[in-house]
Scaffold this active site. Sequence first.
Site, PDB file in Angstrom:
ATOM      1  N   ALA A   9       6.584  -4.300   5.938  1.00 27.89           N
ATOM      2  CA  ALA A   9       7.814  -4.922   5.431  1.00 27.89           C
ATOM      3  C   ALA A   9       7.517  -5.971   4.356  1.00 27.89           C
ATOM      4  O   ALA A   9       8.428  -6.580   3.806  1.00 27.89           O
ATOM      5  CB  ALA A   9       8.597  -5.575   6.582  1.00 27.89           C
ATOM      6  N   ILE A  12       3.327  -5.594  -0.657  1.00 24.26           N
ATOM      7  CA  ILE A  12       2.529  -4.417  -1.018  1.00 24.26           C
ATOM      8  C   ILE A  12       2.743  -3.286  -0.016  1.00 24.26           C
ATOM      9  O   ILE A  12       2.898  -2.114  -0.398  1.00 24.26           O
ATOM     10  CB  ILE A  12       1.026  -4.776  -1.117  1.00 24.26           C
ATOM     11  N   ILE A  59       0.666  -7.705  15.431  1.00 19.72           N
ATOM     12  CA  ILE A  59      -0.627  -7.011  15.572  1.00 19.72           C
ATOM     13  C   ILE A  59      -1.563  -7.731  16.551  1.00 19.72           C
ATOM     14  O   ILE A  59      -2.544  -7.158  17.003  1.00 19.72           O
ATOM     15  CB  ILE A  59      -1.349  -6.815  14.214  1.00 19.72           C
ATOM     16  N   THR A  97      -3.992 -14.235  12.852  1.00 19.11           N
ATOM     17  CA  THR A  97      -3.485 -12.918  12.414  1.00 19.11           C
ATOM     18  C   THR A  97      -4.562 -12.102  11.704  1.00 19.11           C
ATOM     19  O   THR A  97      -4.788 -10.937  12.029  1.00 19.11           O
ATOM     20  CB  THR A  97      -2.264 -13.093  11.496  1.00 19.11           C
ATOM     21  N   THR A 122      -9.355  -8.061  -0.355  1.00 16.81           N
ATOM     22  CA  THR A 122      -9.021  -8.755  -1.596  1.00 16.81           C
ATOM     23  C   THR A 122     -10.277  -9.135  -2.382  1.00 16.81           C
ATOM     24  O   THR A 122     -11.355  -9.322  -1.790  1.00 16.81           O
ATOM     25  CB  THR A 122      -8.209 -10.034  -1.276  1.00 16.81           C
ATOM     26  N   ASP A 123     -10.122  -9.297  -3.697  1.00 17.57           N
ATOM     27  CA  ASP A 123     -11.253  -9.767  -4.524  1.00 17.57           C
ATOM     28  C   ASP A 123     -11.659 -11.198  -4.154  1.00 17.57           C
ATOM     29  O   ASP A 123     -12.771 -11.629  -4.448  1.00 17.57           O
ATOM     30  CB  ASP A 123     -10.923  -9.672  -6.019  1.00 17.57           C
ATOM     31  N   GLU A 124     -10.765 -11.924  -3.478  1.00 12.45           N
ATOM     32  CA  GLU A 124     -11.052 -13.327  -3.177  1.00 12.45           C
ATOM     33  C   GLU A 124     -12.182 -13.496  -2.169  1.00 12.45           C
ATOM     34  O   GLU A 124     -12.698 -14.599  -1.996  1.00 12.45           O
ATOM     35  CB  GLU A 124      -9.780 -14.036  -2.695  1.00 12.45           C
ATOM     36  N   TYR A 146      -7.920 -18.812   3.643  1.00 15.69           N
ATOM     37  CA  TYR A 146      -7.348 -17.457   3.513  1.00 15.69           C
ATOM     38  C   TYR A 146      -8.449 -16.437   3.233  1.00 15.69           C
ATOM     39  O   TYR A 146      -8.592 -15.441   3.942  1.00 15.69           O
ATOM     40  CB  TYR A 146      -6.303 -17.418   2.379  1.00 15.69           C
ATOM     41  N   LYS A 185       4.293 -16.932  -4.624  1.00 17.93           N
ATOM     42  CA  LYS A 185       3.124 -16.643  -5.460  1.00 17.93           C
ATOM     43  C   LYS A 185       3.516 -16.825  -6.925  1.00 17.93           C
ATOM     44  O   LYS A 185       4.703 -16.755  -7.277  1.00 17.93           O
ATOM     45  CB  LYS A 185       2.651 -15.216  -5.216  1.00 17.93           C
TER      46      LYS A 185
HETATM   47  P1  NAD Z   1       2.980 -10.330   2.301  1.00 17.68           P
HETATM   48  O1  NAD Z   1       2.818 -11.733   2.787  1.00 17.68           O
HETATM   49  O2  NAD Z   1       4.073 -10.015   1.328  1.00 17.68           O
HETATM   50  O3  NAD Z   1       3.212  -9.341   3.553  1.00 17.68           O
HETATM   51  C1  NAD Z   1       2.543  -9.513   4.764  1.00 17.68           C
HETATM   52  C2  NAD Z   1       3.300  -8.707   5.818  1.00 17.68           C
HETATM   53  O4  NAD Z   1       2.562  -8.803   7.052  1.00 17.68           O
HETATM   54  C3  NAD Z   1       4.699  -9.248   6.086  1.00 17.68           C
HETATM   55  O5  NAD Z   1       5.620  -8.186   6.160  1.00 17.68           O
HETATM   56  C4  NAD Z   1       4.563  -9.940   7.433  1.00 17.68           C
HETATM   57  O6  NAD Z   1       5.767  -9.950   8.179  1.00 17.68           O
HETATM   58  C5  NAD Z   1       3.477  -9.114   8.095  1.00 17.68           C
HETATM   59  N1  NAD Z   1       2.740  -9.857   9.125  1.00 17.68           N
HETATM   60  C6  NAD Z   1       2.192 -11.098   9.024  1.00 17.68           C
HETATM   61  N2  NAD Z   1       1.626 -11.453  10.190  1.00 17.68           N
HETATM   62  C7  NAD Z   1       1.793 -10.411  11.038  1.00 17.68           C
HETATM   63  C8  NAD Z   1       1.417 -10.157  12.382  1.00 17.68           C
HETATM   64  N3  NAD Z   1       0.743 -11.086  13.101  1.00 17.68           N
HETATM   65  N4  NAD Z   1       1.748  -8.978  12.947  1.00 17.68           N
HETATM   66  C9  NAD Z   1       2.439  -8.042  12.244  1.00 17.68           C
HETATM   67  N5  NAD Z   1       2.848  -8.224  10.958  1.00 17.68           N
HETATM   68  C10 NAD Z   1       2.511  -9.395  10.375  1.00 17.68           C
HETATM   69  O7  NAD Z   1       1.553  -9.931   1.755  1.00 17.68           O
HETATM   70  P2  NAD Z   1       1.151  -8.913   0.594  1.00 17.68           P
HETATM   71  O8  NAD Z   1       1.035  -9.664  -0.669  1.00 17.68           O
HETATM   72  O9  NAD Z   1       1.993  -7.725   0.662  1.00 17.68           O
HETATM   73  O10 NAD Z   1      -0.340  -8.571   1.052  1.00 17.68           O
HETATM   74  C11 NAD Z   1      -0.593  -7.442   1.907  1.00 17.68           C
HETATM   75  C12 NAD Z   1      -2.089  -7.322   2.111  1.00 17.68           C
HETATM   76  O11 NAD Z   1      -2.747  -7.149   0.852  1.00 17.68           O
HETATM   77  C13 NAD Z   1      -2.736  -8.543   2.752  1.00 17.68           C
HETATM   78  O12 NAD Z   1      -3.701  -8.098   3.679  1.00 17.68           O
HETATM   79  C14 NAD Z   1      -3.395  -9.264   1.578  1.00 17.68           C
HETATM   80  O13 NAD Z   1      -4.528  -9.999   2.004  1.00 17.68           O
HETATM   81  C15 NAD Z   1      -3.793  -8.092   0.709  1.00 17.68           C
HETATM   82  N6  NAD Z   1      -3.910  -8.375  -0.740  1.00 17.68           N
HETATM   83  C16 NAD Z   1      -2.870  -8.967  -1.401  1.00 17.68           C
HETATM   84  C17 NAD Z   1      -2.975  -9.201  -2.773  1.00 17.68           C
HETATM   85  C18 NAD Z   1      -1.834  -9.829  -3.559  1.00 17.68           C
HETATM   86  O14 NAD Z   1      -1.998 -10.098  -4.750  1.00 17.68           O
HETATM   87  N7  NAD Z   1      -0.668 -10.049  -2.954  1.00 17.68           N
HETATM   88  C19 NAD Z   1      -4.152  -8.844  -3.454  1.00 17.68           C
HETATM   89  C20 NAD Z   1      -5.194  -8.226  -2.742  1.00 17.68           C
HETATM   90  C21 NAD Z   1      -5.052  -7.997  -1.383  1.00 17.68           C
END
Ligand code: NAD
Length: 341
Positions: A9, A12, A59, A97, A122-124, A146, A185
């Site tokens: 939800a 990404i 999760i 989490t 992530t690249d981080e 993070y 962001k």
């Molecule tokens: P986001 O914060 O938009 O979405 C995170 C989702 O995880 C949310 O829907 C939230 O409700 C759910 N969530 C959080 N804790 C939870 C839990 N304990 N149990 C079940 N659901 C839970 O994040 P995003 O930007 O979509 O990132 C998604 C993934 O991609 C992450 O793992 C992030 O580290 C990785 N990522 C993000 C980016 C970026 O630029 N946004 C870049 C590289 C990697």
Amino acid sequence: MRILVTGGAGFIGSEFVRGLLARGSDRVTVLDALTYSGNTANLAPVAGHAGYSFVAGDIRDAGTVDRVMPGHDVVVHFAAESHVDRSIDGAGPFVSTNVLGTQVLLDAVLKHGVGRFVHISTDEVYGSIDKGEWSEDQILAPSSPYSASKAASDLLALAYHRTHGMDVVVTRCSNNYGPHQYAEKLIPLFVTRLLEGKRVPLYGDGANVREWLHVEDHCRGIERVMRDGRPGGVYHIGGGRELTNRELVGMLLDACGARWDSVERVADRKGHDRRYALSIDKIRDELGYAPRIPFEEGLARTVAWYRDNRDWWQPGGGPPGATAGGTEAGSPAGTEAVIGG
Ligand code: NAD
């Protein structure tokens, strides 16, 4: 294929689910706790799809995960606490989490003999690089709570491959942008504030460099890895546009019809990484992946989406049918939540 998508939800994950169901015959279960960044409105376009189901659950809850897991062929694991600034304010939810939640999922994958675990990293996790670019065998040296929690979960997933022979693949991606991103962001925060005529905060000297990839390009890369990546493989997904934050802010001001006097300089983020840069040779050579969306085009589409979907992000808006997360998703963060990925 029956695919369990955690965090589906969010920004990404929801793009990944919408894309999969629009294109093919896969069946998708979303498991999401609907935290502040999760929003069921992101999944509204697929809500009536015969192959889609949604489970509201955490999760970290082994009982829920154990009930949901059976019958799936693949887990694609997006769920995470994802904002660096929040991790600086408090690391607890990030460790809980991102690390423990991942361990709960891996144990359930093992128990139920699920075919493949795709870990979204992530690249981080590499820290910061002044020149050149990282390859996938670079040692991890994360800077923030993070990125340290993401590095821990990334290595944990790979350890389940080595220890248990589990089919794990890991993707490490650069900064994403696009529609449906919670307005904390850089890009959605700046766009939503500028569209409302508000001031925007720029960290430090604005010289930090990030590589920006459209979320659709990221999700195409994940799908390539999910279907054809080698077990135990790590794949970078990048190849977007490298920009200093100052250059990016200039483009955002232009796109929103604002000027530099809307920008307020604020103290730099603690431990702020200077630059990230991924080599994508491996995913290009092994899986034929390359990004497709030119940054100018993707940015223009993204700004237009926020302009046309104010009810998704404006306070008190909340799209029809949105449940938990809907109201929160309507609240752009204050100036303390700023830049970087
Ligand atoms: P986001 O914060 O938009 O979405 C995170 C989702 O995880 C949310 O829907 C939230 O409700 C759910 N969530 C959080 N804790 C939870 C839990 N304990 N149990 C079940 N659901 C839970 O994040 P995003 O930007 O979509 O990132 C998604 C993934 O991609 C992450 O793992 C992030 O580290 C990785 N990522 C993000 C980016 C970026 O630029 N946004 C870049 C590289 C990697």
